[in-house]
Write an enzyme that holds these catalytic residues in place. Structure first.
Site, PDB file in Angstrom:
ATOM      1  CG  HIS B  60      37.962  41.658  39.850  1.00  0.00           C
ATOM      2  ND1 HIS B  60      39.067  42.296  39.361  1.00  0.00           N
ATOM      3  CD2 HIS B  60      38.398  40.439  40.244  1.00  0.00           C
ATOM      4  CE1 HIS B  60      40.132  41.508  39.465  1.00  0.00           C
ATOM      5  NE2 HIS B  60      39.744  40.375  40.007  1.00  0.00           N
ATOM      6  CG  HIS B  62      38.769  35.382  42.029  1.00  0.00           C
ATOM      7  ND1 HIS B  62      39.466  34.981  40.908  1.00  0.00           N
ATOM      8  CD2 HIS B  62      39.172  36.655  42.272  1.00  0.00           C
ATOM      9  CE1 HIS B  62      40.272  35.971  40.508  1.00  0.00           C
ATOM     10  NE2 HIS B  62      40.106  36.999  41.322  1.00  0.00           N
ATOM     11  NE  ARG B  64      39.198  31.626  45.025  1.00  0.00           N
ATOM     12  CZ  ARG B  64      40.231  32.346  44.610  1.00  0.00           C
ATOM     13  NH1 ARG B  64      40.633  32.277  43.340  1.00  0.00           N
ATOM     14  NH2 ARG B  64      40.858  33.140  45.443  1.00  0.00           N
ATOM     15  CG  ASN B  94      41.699  32.849  38.896  1.00  0.00           C
ATOM     16  OD1 ASN B  94      40.491  33.031  39.039  1.00  0.00           O
ATOM     17  ND2 ASN B  94      42.591  33.335  39.728  1.00  0.00           N
ATOM     18  CG  HIS B 232      43.164  44.254  40.852  1.00  0.00           C
ATOM     19  ND1 HIS B 232      44.243  44.395  40.020  1.00  0.00           N
ATOM     20  CD2 HIS B 232      42.854  42.924  40.853  1.00  0.00           C
ATOM     21  CE1 HIS B 232      44.579  43.202  39.552  1.00  0.00           C
ATOM     22  NE2 HIS B 232      43.764  42.309  40.039  1.00  0.00           N
ATOM     23  CG  ASN B 278      49.494  39.383  44.466  1.00  0.00           C
ATOM     24  OD1 ASN B 278      50.179  39.870  45.338  1.00  0.00           O
ATOM     25  ND2 ASN B 278      49.628  38.141  44.060  1.00  0.00           N
ATOM     26  CG  ASP B 305      40.617  40.796  43.380  1.00  0.00           C
ATOM     27  OD1 ASP B 305      40.184  39.701  42.977  1.00  0.00           O
ATOM     28  OD2 ASP B 305      41.831  41.068  43.439  1.00  0.00           O
ATOM     29  CG  HIS B 309      42.630  31.943  49.264  1.00  0.00           C
ATOM     30  ND1 HIS B 309      42.918  31.269  48.106  1.00  0.00           N
ATOM     31  CD2 HIS B 309      42.967  33.239  49.036  1.00  0.00           C
ATOM     32  CE1 HIS B 309      43.421  32.116  47.209  1.00  0.00           C
ATOM     33  NE2 HIS B 309      43.451  33.317  47.746  1.00  0.00           N
TER      34      HIS B 309
END
Lengths: 318, 429
Positions: B60, B62, B64, B94, B232, B278, B305, B309
């Site tokens: 899991h 990201h 990006r 995503n 998660h 989250n 997760d 950013h």
């Protein structure tokens, strides 16, 4: 007032949580002397001459912004107001960059009102000038808490042991949180009351009693602090109607009778008359609402004075 | 080229091996595992005092990429993975655009093969554009090599659509991963609802939002007879719901993150945006329940997760910061510090939950040191003491709730298909 070892010089005023009793008393004592200045014919004193203060307001405000402005001006400082709707914020400038821009102009104090919880702390981590929190979201509004305590002291001569009841939208209220911390530090018995949807049971961890029955909470109270109900909460499903709120939770003369006969009624404003407070209570003999506004000015003068000058010169101006 | 990992403590949950042994690698495969192997022509890698484990897998993350490269891309994200000891990561859909078609799955896999430092499994979206309205071409994506489908980032609110997605994906043996938080209940909230939120004045995301969403998703999976994986997990109620579902034979698996296993909502005091995530960091009772679930197997896997950013996105007021923070370079260290050195979990359990279990859930090779297996191997030093310095991270996301923390335990070598891609913290590939 003698010279004190406690000082707020160059200290950021972000919250009453954690502010010591000695510091709170220093502010309250200083405010008493400041209040005399307000009643003078010629109010201006030169104490803060050459100091500059920026009011940075991201939210609308009448009394807080005006009283900080007048407080600075009465003490001789230069005060500039920034209303964000007419600033670079509308061009997308970040809070950090806005603060750094202000700092570069050499200001001594930044008074900030912001809609987000924690933004005052964020500002204090960025800025060298003193930061005064004039309300950060639902977190705290320390000068309001101080002026409310100052008002209670004026009428009751003490805070320790008093039953103080805060009524209304506790969950979303920075005024409630600052009052709770300050009053607890000075030894009051603090109760909050309102509909369950506008409360958090977990607030009992702050050492207070939480009620959903206003009547039960008011019983024997020395002070009632009535909070504004924001009508937009209704649209979010937190209460059914203004009418029902007024009927079940509004402070009217009948409910006021449950408190002690000499109980003090306060409201931080702006009021929704007929919603959280009935007009006859708001303007009645027990109301200190107008006095709160005047006291707000005295408290803000005291705060500006203490963070800039420290407190050693209190005697010379009073 | 032949390599001999010499003298390490080999821990392989797949074969229940935990012993001092050597591992010989040739042609990208494990050719021999045993005591006192000698190979004159092999490069010797001294592993004494270290743990030799099957390559860690984080299912899991990201990355990006595509479209959000200011946060991360394939290169920086897989460098971070290698630095953290991971030989494979599975990346969520995503991105911009969301990975919702076979051409995007293929393109991303190709880019990862070309530029990636470690293996990348591509997860496709469940719905077109991740809009939650129509099913994406799940079969096509699976045939193009997607390892799972997920709408991670938010919950699929329409129950009928989610049921269809479960039934449809099951035809292709395609795992479905759900991000389960009831959208209405968490609306407007940005931390755990509890004592700390009451003090800070921050609107809450109540734990019941997770309990309800996970309950619904498990019930739909049970009804469809389809497997489901819960991303998660963070709430006490959710752990209980998953435990009960497993007991009655539902094909449910679950993961937990290092931050939910270690931190509480008290980390939010101070309003550091590196604590915003989250589901949110929860109170100590939830953390204890989550650890108990990890211990008894209710929670199968650990996944971090990893959600990087850009600096400027996190350098704002708490409410306005995006949720998520970086995790690949702290995951193993945090887990070893807080779960192993505290005596709660054995190294065998930890390696299992960070390698074999994720491989099983995704139905992929890996997580094993068997002779003949691909040589994806992680060597770590459980006693290595270090301090988290976010400016030294390979990831572009510098926000971490573990910044400045002292940790004990770190990966010292990452090997993908026999090739050393990280050594002593330096990415070498």
């Amino acid at each position: 007032m003698g010279k004190s070892s406690v000082s707020l010089k160059n200290k950021d005023i972000l919250q009453l949580q954690g502010m010591s009793e000695a510091h709170i008393r220093l502010v309250l004592d200083t405010a008493k002397q400041m209040k005399d200045i307000i009643d003078r014919d010629i109010k201006k004193v030169p104490t803060l001459r050459g100091k500059s203060i920026i009011n940075l307001f991201y939210e609308p405000s009448t009394r807080t912004r005006t009283s900080f402005e007048l407080a600075g001006k009465y003490l001789g400082a230069d005060v500039v107001n920034i209303t964000t709707s007419a600033s670079s914020v509308v061009k997308g400038e970040s809070l950090r960059d806005t603060l750094l821009t202000i700092e570069a102009m050499g200001v001594d104090v930044v008074v900030m009102r912001h809609e987000v919880e924690g933004s005052a702390q964020f500002a204090s981590q960025i800025l060298k000038p003193v930061v005064i929190n004039a309300g950060d979201g639902a977190h705290e509004h320390p000068t309001q808490g101080l002026l409310d305590m100052f008002t209670i002291l004026q009428y009751k001569q003490r805070i320790e042991g008093l039953k103080v009841v805060i009524v209304g939208d506790i969950l979303h209220s920075r005024v409630a949180r600052s009052n709770i911390w300050g009053l607890k530090t000075l030894g009051a018995d603090v109760h909050v009351a309102g509909p369950a949807t506008l409360l958090a049971r977990e607030m009992e961890s702050m050492g207070i009693t939480v009620h959903t029955s206003v009547e039960e909470a008011i019983e024997g109270a020395d002070v009632l602090n009535v909070l504004r109900i924001q009508k937009e909460r209704q649209g979010k499903g937190l209460f059914p109607s203004a009418r029902e709120y007024a009927r079940l939770f509004g402070i009217n003369s009948k409910r006021l009778k449950l408190a002690k006969p000499d109980a003090l009624v306060m409201h931080p404003g702006p009021m929704n008359r007929g919603l959280e407070i009935a007009p006859d209570v708001a303007y009645g003999d027990q109301s200190a609402i107008q006095e709160q506004v005047k006291n707000g000015l005295a408290i803000r003068m005291a705060i500006l004075y203490l963070v800039l000058m420290g407190g050693e010169e209190v005697e010379t101006i009073a | 080229m032949k390599r001999l990992l010499k003298g390490g403590r080999v821990i392989d949950p797949a074969s229940r091996i935990d012993m001092l042994a050597d591992v010989l690698i040739d042609g990208g495969k494990i050719v021999k595992l045993g005591r006192g192997i000698s190979a004159m022509d092999a490069e010797i890698v001294d592993c004494s005092g270290k743990i030799v484990a099957p390559g860690l897998i984080d299912m899991h993350v990201h990355l990006r990429d595509p479209g959000l490269e200011a946060k991360e891309d394939i290169v920086s994200g897989t460098q971070a993975a290698a630095a953290g000891g991971f030989t494979m990561v599975a990346c969520m859909a995503n991105t911009r655009p969301p990975v919702d078609s076979s051409i995007l799955v293929e393109g991303l896999r190709e880019r990862a093969r070309r530029d990636g430092i470690v293996r990348v499994g591509v997860i496709g979206a469940m719905t077109k554009g991740m809009e939650g309205k129509e099913l994406a071409e799940i079969g096509d994506m699976k045939l193009a090599g997607a390892v799972a489908i997920s709408e991670d980032g938010h919950h699929v609110t329409r129950s009928n659509l989610f049921l269809s997605g479960l039934e449809y994906a099951a035809m292709f043996n395609c795992p479905v991963i759900t991000h389960a938080e009831d959208a209405d209940l968490v609306s407007g909230g940005y931390m755990h609802e509890g004592t700390v939120s009451a003090v800070l004045g921050i609107p809450g995301r109540p734990s019941v939002a997770e309990d309800i969403a996970i309950s619904r998703d498990i019930m739909l999976a049970e009804y469809a007879g389809a497997p489901i994986h819960i991303a998660h997990v963070s709430s006490k109620g959710a752990v209980e719901v998953i435990r009960a579902a497993k007991q009655r034979g539902v094909k449910v698996t679950a993961e937990a993150t290092p931050h939910h296993l270690v931190l509480t909502d008290e980390a939010v005091y101070g309003y550091d945006t590196a604590t915003k995530v989250n589901p949110p960091l929860r109170s100590a009772d939830h953390v204890a329940a989550l650890r108990a679930g990890l211990k008894d197997g209710t929670i199968d896997a650990i996944a971090c997760d990893h959600a990087p950013h850009a600096f400027e996105e996190k350098d704002v007021e708490y409410r306005y910061a995006p949720s998520g923070f970086t995790g690949l370079e702290t995951s193993l260290g945090v887990i070893l510090t807080e779960l192993y050195h505290t005596g709660e979990f054995s190294l065998m359990e930890i390696v299992d939950k960070m390698s074999q279990q994720p491989a099983k859930i995704l139905g992929i090779a890996g997580g094993s040191l068997a002779e003949g297996a691909v040589a994806d191997i992680t060597v770590f030093d459980p006693e290595y003491c270090w301090t988290v310095e976010t400016d030294k991270f390979y990831t572009r996301g510098k926000a971490s709730p573990f910044a400045g923390k002292s940790l004990k335990g770190k990966a010292v070598l990452t090997m993908v298909e026999g090739k050393i891609v990280m050594r002593d913290g330096q990415v070498t590939a």
